[in-house]
Motif scaffolding. Structure first.
Motif, mmCIF file in Angstrom:
data_model
loop_
_atom_site.group_PDB
_atom_site.id
_atom_site.type_symbol
_atom_site.label_atom_id
_atom_site.label_comp_id
_atom_site.label_asym_id
_atom_site.label_seq_id
_atom_site.Cartn_x
_atom_site.Cartn_y
_atom_site.Cartn_z
ATOM 1 N N MET A 1 40.522 66.423 8.072
ATOM 2 C CA MET A 1 39.539 66.434 6.998
ATOM 3 C C MET A 1 40.282 66.444 5.660
ATOM 4 O O MET A 1 41.209 67.211 5.451
ATOM 5 C CB MET A 1 38.652 67.687 7.122
ATOM 6 N N LYS A 2 39.874 65.585 4.730
ATOM 7 C CA LYS A 2 40.511 65.485 3.422
ATOM 8 C C LYS A 2 40.103 66.658 2.542
ATOM 9 O O LYS A 2 39.083 67.305 2.770
ATOM 10 C CB LYS A 2 40.124 64.168 2.757
ATOM 11 N N ALA A 3 40.900 66.901 1.507
ATOM 12 C CA ALA A 3 40.666 68.034 0.609
ATOM 13 C C ALA A 3 39.293 67.961 -0.051
ATOM 14 O O ALA A 3 38.585 68.968 -0.149
ATOM 15 C CB ALA A 3 41.757 68.112 -0.452
ATOM 16 N N ASP A 4 38.894 66.757 -0.505
ATOM 17 C CA ASP A 4 37.592 66.651 -1.154
ATOM 18 C C ASP A 4 36.448 66.882 -0.173
ATOM 19 O O ASP A 4 35.403 67.429 -0.523
ATOM 20 C CB ASP A 4 37.425 65.314 -1.878
ATOM 21 N N GLN A 5 36.644 66.530 1.087
ATOM 22 C CA GLN A 5 35.636 66.784 2.121
ATOM 23 C C GLN A 5 35.544 68.288 2.401
ATOM 24 O O GLN A 5 34.449 68.823 2.582
ATOM 25 C CB GLN A 5 35.961 66.031 3.411
ATOM 26 N N LYS A 6 36.699 68.961 2.420
ATOM 27 C CA LYS A 6 36.712 70.410 2.635
ATOM 28 C C LYS A 6 36.001 71.133 1.498
ATOM 29 O O LYS A 6 35.241 72.070 1.723
ATOM 30 C CB LYS A 6 38.152 70.921 2.750
ATOM 31 N N ARG A 7 36.255 70.688 0.249
ATOM 32 C CA ARG A 7 35.584 71.302 -0.892
ATOM 33 C C ARG A 7 34.075 71.078 -0.825
ATOM 34 O O ARG A 7 33.294 71.983 -1.110
ATOM 35 C CB ARG A 7 36.152 70.753 -2.208
#
Length: 145
Positions: A1-7
């Motif tokens: 999971m990408k950082a922007d998806q995690k946020r």
């Protein structure tokens, strides 16, 4: 999971009614009277007699000493701690100008300005309804043994 998806996922999961939610800490911070008053001051609401958003000046940078004079009753320690926490949260910026003596000024960020719009309403509500609240307190205290 990408950082922007995690946020994005974390944003959906924030719930201040849950004990471990970090938004509780933020609510605790922004509900502090000194935070509200600092945001109002930097947002341009500090002129005497102002009660509505239509009468507010534009947001402005202020020096530490200006803020301290405006916020009657705030200690140097409390003002310093509050300004540092607001800077850490990204609600204001601290600018140091190399003069003699050094000049330090504070200014709202876009994030701080967005919060200021709400704190302005809260401050105005408190000032507008204080007479009614005091009367209610007096009536309550008279009925309570």
């Amino acid at each position: 999971m990408k950082a922007d998806q995690k946020r994005a996922q974390a944003k959906v999961e924030y719930n201040a009614f849950l004990a471990g939610c970090p938004s509780r800490q933020l609510l605790d911070r922004i509900s502090n009277k000194w935070v509200v008053l600092i945001l109002c001051a930097l947002g341009g609401d500090s002129s005497p007699g102002q009660s509505g958003a239509a009468h507010a000046d534009a947001p402005k940078a202020m020096r530490y000493s200006e803020i301290a004079r405006l916020l009657a009753g705030v200690s140097q320690k409390m003002l310093t701690q509050t300004l540092r926490s607001l800077e850490r949260d990204g609600l204001l910026t601290r600018t140091v100008t190399p003069t003699v003596p050094v000049t330090v000024s504070y200014e709202l960020t876009d994030l701080g300005l967005s919060l200021h719009h709400m704190t302005r309403g809260l401050r105005n509500w408190a000032q507008t309804h204080m007479t009614e609240v005091l009367a209610n307190r007096e009536n309550h205290d008279a009925r309570t043994p």
